[in-house]
Scaffold this motif. Structure first.
Motif: not given
Length: 201
Positions: A75-79, A84-95
């Motif tokens: 398994f490869r973690f986020a390239p 950084r784009e993935a982390l920005q997306h994560l910040d915006a995810m609902p919780q």
């Protein structure tokens, strides 16, 4: 190969032992200082703060986004180029619900933003989200470690298992230090050393 560290340790087993000891000491200080109280739940900036707090005496990269691509098994973690784009997306995810919080946790695990120490930092981050959003946390003492690890392995494809494993362990006992500390057991997440393969960029 042993990860470069501030302690000058070149033996992987010795480093693992010292990393666990020192990060747990820092975790107690973090809990007792209530330093997370005024930080936003579920944000990468808060996770980076936790990681820096736990590992600053061990690694120069504490709190910093990794600069290598890493994989565990097949398994490869986020390239790195998308991290950084993935982390920005994560910040915006609902919780706002348990399911949303676990989905965010799973996505952060896929991102694996740090070179080392993701598991312990992320479990504190998860509990911080659960406490602030739902008034609950995970009682890690009743989470079966094998079930947890298998569920986390499969979570990128099927997150229902990890939701079940963690959902059974929810507690309202959010101010208990022992409950908090159980999530820091290294056996809940086999950290780097020989487990991760890294490609220097």
């Amino acid at each position: 190969m042993t990860i470069e560290n501030k302690l000058g340790i070149t033996n992987s087993a010795e480093l693992a032992k010292e990393e666990e000891r020192l990060s747990k000491m820092q975790a107690i200080k973090l809990f007792e200082s209530d330093a997370l109280a005024n930080l936003p739940a579920g944000k990468f900036s808060t996770l980076a703060f936790i990681h820096e707090y736990l590992f600053r005496d061990i690694y120069s990269f504490a709190g910093e986004i990794r600069d290598v691509n890493i994989a565990k098994g097949n398994f490869r973690f986020a390239p790195l180029m998308y991290l950084r784009e993935a982390l920005q997306h994560l910040d915006a995810m609902p919780q706002g619900s348990f399911d949303e919080i676990v989905e965010k946790y799973v996505e952060m695990n896929i991102a694996h933003p740090f070179r080392e120490g993701n598991g312990r930092s992320m479990r504190i981050w998860l509990d911080d989200m659960l406490k602030k959003e739902l008034g609950q946390c995970i009682d890690w003492s009743i989470v079966d470690k094998e079930d947890y690890l298998l569920a986390m392995e499969r979570s990128p494809i099927r997150d229902i298992e990890i939701k079940h494993v963690l959902g059974k362990a929810l507690t309202n006992n959010i101010a208990d230090r022992l409950t908090y500390m159980k999530g820091l057991d290294v056996s809940y997440h086999i950290e780097g050393y020989n487990a991760y393969k890294a490609e220097e960029l």
